[in-house]
Design a protein around this motif. Structure first.
Motif, PDB file in Angstrom:
ATOM      1  N   UNK A 170       0.851  -1.183   0.000  1.00  0.00           N
ATOM      2  CA  UNK A 170       0.000   0.000   0.000  1.00  0.00           C
ATOM      3  C   UNK A 170       0.893   1.242   0.000  1.00  0.00           C
ATOM      4  N   UNK A 171       0.333   2.383   0.319  1.00  0.00           N
ATOM      5  CA  UNK A 171       1.107   3.614   0.394  1.00  0.00           C
ATOM      6  C   UNK A 171       1.635   3.804   1.812  1.00  0.00           C
ATOM      7  N   UNK A 172       2.650   4.644   2.024  1.00  0.00           N
ATOM      8  CA  UNK A 172       3.233   4.797   3.356  1.00  0.00           C
ATOM      9  C   UNK A 172       2.262   5.258   4.446  1.00  0.00           C
ATOM     10  N   UNK A 173       1.375   6.244   4.204  1.00  0.00           N
ATOM     11  CA  UNK A 173       0.456   6.619   5.289  1.00  0.00           C
ATOM     12  C   UNK A 173      -0.414   5.454   5.750  1.00  0.00           C
ATOM     13  N   UNK A 174      -0.863   4.633   4.819  1.00  0.00           N
ATOM     14  CA  UNK A 174      -1.686   3.485   5.200  1.00  0.00           C
ATOM     15  C   UNK A 174      -0.884   2.485   6.019  1.00  0.00           C
ATOM     16  N   UNK A 175       0.348   2.217   5.594  1.00  0.00           N
ATOM     17  CA  UNK A 175       1.193   1.276   6.337  1.00  0.00           C
ATOM     18  C   UNK A 175       1.462   1.778   7.755  1.00  0.00           C
ATOM     19  N   UNK A 176       1.707   3.071   7.882  1.00  0.00           N
ATOM     20  CA  UNK A 176       1.926   3.645   9.222  1.00  0.00           C
ATOM     21  C   UNK A 176       0.681   3.491  10.080  1.00  0.00           C
ATOM     22  N   UNK A 177      -0.488   3.688   9.478  1.00  0.00           N
ATOM     23  CA  UNK A 177      -1.745   3.591  10.227  1.00  0.00           C
ATOM     24  C   UNK A 177      -2.137   2.150  10.536  1.00  0.00           C
ATOM     25  N   UNK A 178      -1.693   1.194   9.720  1.00  0.00           N
ATOM     26  CA  UNK A 178      -1.990  -0.214  10.024  1.00  0.00           C
ATOM     27  C   UNK A 178      -1.448  -0.570  11.401  1.00  0.00           C
ATOM     28  N   UNK A 179      -0.206  -0.201  11.673  1.00  0.00           N
ATOM     29  CA  UNK A 179       0.413  -0.541  12.947  1.00  0.00           C
ATOM     30  C   UNK A 179      -0.281   0.153  14.116  1.00  0.00           C
ATOM     31  N   UNK A 180      -0.473   1.453  14.013  1.00  0.00           N
ATOM     32  CA  UNK A 180      -1.093   2.174  15.122  1.00  0.00           C
ATOM     33  C   UNK A 180      -2.547   1.764  15.309  1.00  0.00           C
ATOM     34  N   UNK A 181      -3.233   1.439  14.214  1.00  0.00           N
ATOM     35  CA  UNK A 181      -4.629   0.989  14.318  1.00  0.00           C
ATOM     36  C   UNK A 181      -4.704  -0.372  15.004  1.00  0.00           C
ATOM     37  N   UNK A 182      -3.779  -1.260  14.684  1.00  0.00           N
ATOM     38  CA  UNK A 182      -3.766  -2.579  15.324  1.00  0.00           C
ATOM     39  C   UNK A 182      -3.577  -2.448  16.828  1.00  0.00           C
ATOM     40  N   UNK A 183      -2.620  -1.617  17.241  1.00  0.00           N
ATOM     41  CA  UNK A 183      -2.381  -1.438  18.673  1.00  0.00           C
ATOM     42  C   UNK A 183      -3.563  -0.771  19.357  1.00  0.00           C
ATOM     43  N   UNK A 184      -4.180   0.197  18.686  1.00  0.00           N
ATOM     44  CA  UNK A 184      -5.337   0.872  19.272  1.00  0.00           C
ATOM     45  C   UNK A 184      -6.498  -0.093  19.463  1.00  0.00           C
ATOM     46  N   UNK A 185      -6.690  -0.993  18.487  1.00  0.00           N
ATOM     47  CA  UNK A 185      -7.779  -1.957  18.603  1.00  0.00           C
ATOM     48  C   UNK A 185      -7.534  -2.935  19.756  1.00  0.00           C
ATOM     49  N   UNK A 186      -6.305  -3.439  19.873  1.00  0.00           N
ATOM     50  CA  UNK A 186      -5.988  -4.369  20.960  1.00  0.00           C
ATOM     51  C   UNK A 186      -6.170  -3.692  22.317  1.00  0.00           C
ATOM     52  N   UNK A 187      -5.696  -2.455  22.431  1.00  0.00           N
ATOM     53  CA  UNK A 187      -5.859  -1.724  23.688  1.00  0.00           C
ATOM     54  C   UNK A 187      -7.340  -1.522  24.010  1.00  0.00           C
ATOM     55  N   UNK A 188      -8.130  -1.214  22.980  1.00  0.00           N
ATOM     56  CA  UNK A 188      -9.562  -1.006  23.180  1.00  0.00           C
ATOM     57  C   UNK A 188     -10.243  -2.287  23.646  1.00  0.00           C
ATOM     58  N   UNK A 189      -9.854  -3.412  23.083  1.00  0.00           N
ATOM     59  CA  UNK A 189     -10.461  -4.688  23.460  1.00  0.00           C
ATOM     60  C   UNK A 189     -10.160  -5.023  24.927  1.00  0.00           C
ATOM     61  N   UNK A 190      -8.904  -4.770  25.338  1.00  0.00           N
ATOM     62  CA  UNK A 190      -8.528  -5.035  26.731  1.00  0.00           C
ATOM     63  C   UNK A 190      -9.301  -4.120  27.675  1.00  0.00           C
ATOM     64  N   UNK A 191      -9.358  -2.831  27.346  1.00  0.00           N
ATOM     65  CA  UNK A 191     -10.062  -1.899  28.223  1.00  0.00           C
ATOM     66  C   UNK A 191     -11.567  -2.127  28.206  1.00  0.00           C
TER      67      UNK A 191
END
Length: 433
Positions: free
Chosen positions: A199-220
């Motif tokens: 994909x493009x760089x902004x999307x790749x950067x957001x994939x990582x931060x989105x994954x971590x945000x989702x995991x944190x949200x699930x735990x909380x």
């Protein structure tokens, strides 16, 4: 293929050793002398299962070398991975990108041929674009391509996650050679049918931060439900089990307890919020503030529960804390919920003794005023309450009868909901979770 890994911390050392395992010739750059000397001997200065054996194997074979010289790195290869840290800025939510910036600033002027720089570090969206523009300024007549290839490693499973990843993500600008090079680098993994998302760089950067945000949200989320269960007298574990059967939800990361910590999730969700604000999209991620709040409340709740079990006051009480790493199979104590709780309890007047199978040295450096023991039995000596705050198998499998004669009061608080309550009750303990 020849390649360079810039930064040999948890991420960089693992990536360098695993790239050597895939057959590449790797030069690792580490600017901290003590860490560099340790790695050059084939010794890992932190705990990560399987990594010491892999590192030593490829240091000895010569496929992996370590240096402190960016000039040597610039001469060695034309493919560079940036794997330096991106900690949270002091007093702010934003990510501190000084190490990422420094890697590019120091490397690019030394290059004598066209190069590809692949980012592994977790960075705010827009970083690759900014670094690409800066590289163009520094490179003069050379072509220096910046692309982003985010990591998805779990501490304790980093080698497995590198050599058997769930997916490989590449964010590249059009017209470059990043995709061709990455397909060559990861050829054995792609042959094993690992999904390769380009994909493009902004999307790749957001994939990582989105994954971590989702995991944190699930735990909380499940910890917020735990708060309601406490008020209603319900069983949060049974709720997690029941909703986990729904394929849309899944059972993983639905374990109520002390919450998340470490060097990734807390700082990454805060940096994500900060970057969204800079982009004018602060409202889109406002829910992450409550995710963070719920997570921090779990620590306070554990202190309150300990005080309740001790009769309303911690003054003069003896508390045994089992576990100080933020998770099992790691010696990482960055933003450790366990150590945070131990420190709060000590400040309220208790004598706190800590034991962890791997994280004792790091804990002593961070919290030197706590007491430390060499075993579970020593930590529990004379304790009024035992707290299990990291779910190491040694604690999960602990026979409560082995320490019942060493404690002063048979109280145990299961901060990770990892113990068998029936087993502890039948051994004569008061069990809380």
């Amino acid at each position: 293929m020849r390649m360079v890994v810039l930064g040999l911390g948890y991420l960089g050392a693992t990536h360098a050793a695993c790239m050597a395992e895939l057959g590449h010739e790797v030069l690792g750059v580490e600017v901290v002398p003590e860490k560099r000397e340790s790695l050059a001997r084939g010794e890992v200065p932190f705990y990560e299962p399987e990594l010491p054996e892999l590192l030593k194997k490829h240091i000895d074979s010569g496929r992996l070398r370590v240096t402190g010289s960016y000039a040597e790195a610039a001469d060695f290869a034309d493919v560079f991975f940036v794997a330096v840290g991106t900690p949270q800025k002091k007093g702010e939510y934003s990510a501190d990108l000084r190490y990422v910036d420094a890697a590019v600033e120091e490397l690019v002027p030394l290059l004598t041929r066209d190069a590809l720089i692949l980012g592994k570090s977790t960075v705010p969206v827009g970083t690759a674009q900014r670094l690409s523009e800066r590289a163009d300024e520094l490179a003069k007549d050379l072509e220096v391509e910046i692309a982003w290839n985010p990591e998805f490693l779990r501490e304790g499973y980093a080698v497995k996650d590198t050599l058997n990843p769930d997916r490989i993500v590449l964010g590249r600008f059009s017209g470059g050679r990043a995709e061709t090079v990455c397909r060559e680098i990861y050829a054995p993994l792609l042959e094993a049918e690992t999904p390769f998302i380009v994909t493009d760089p902004p999307t790749a950067e957001l994939v990582k931060t989105s994954a971590n945000a989702f995991l944190a949200t699930k735990i909380s989320f499940i910890n917020a439900i735990a708060e309601v269960c406490d008020a209603a007298g319900a069983d949060v574990k049974a709720i997690a089990d029941a909703i986990g059967y729904d394929a849309r939800i899944g059972r993983k990361f639905l374990n109520a307890g002390l919450g998340f910590g470490g060097g990734c999730l807390p700082k990454d969700i805060r940096a994500f919020m900060a970057r969204a604000g800079e982009l004018g999209a602060a409202e889109a991620l406002s829910f992450l503030r409550e995710v963070d709040n719920v997570n921090m409340r779990r620590r306070t709740r554990m202190v309150e529960l300990t005080r309740e079990v001790c009769g309303g006051s911690l003054l003069g009480k003896r508390v045994a804390v089992l576990g100080c790493a933020f998770k099992p199979e790691s010696d990482d104590v960055r933003d450790s919920p366990a150590l945070n709780v131990a420190g709060q309890i000590q400040l309220q007047g208790a004598s706190v003794t800590v034991y962890d199978p791997r994280a004792m040295d790091n804990s002593r450096r961070l919290f030197p005023t706590l007491d430390y023991a060499d075993s579970v039995r020593d930590a529990c000596g004379g304790a009024d309450v035992v707290l299990v705050l990291t779910e190491w198998s040694e604690f999960v499998e602990l026979d409560p009868n082995l320490i019942r004669s060493t404690v002063r009061q048979r109280n145990v608080i299961d901060g990770r909901m990892c113990l068998s309550s029936e087993r502890w009750f039948s051994a004569g303990w008061m069990y809380r979770a």
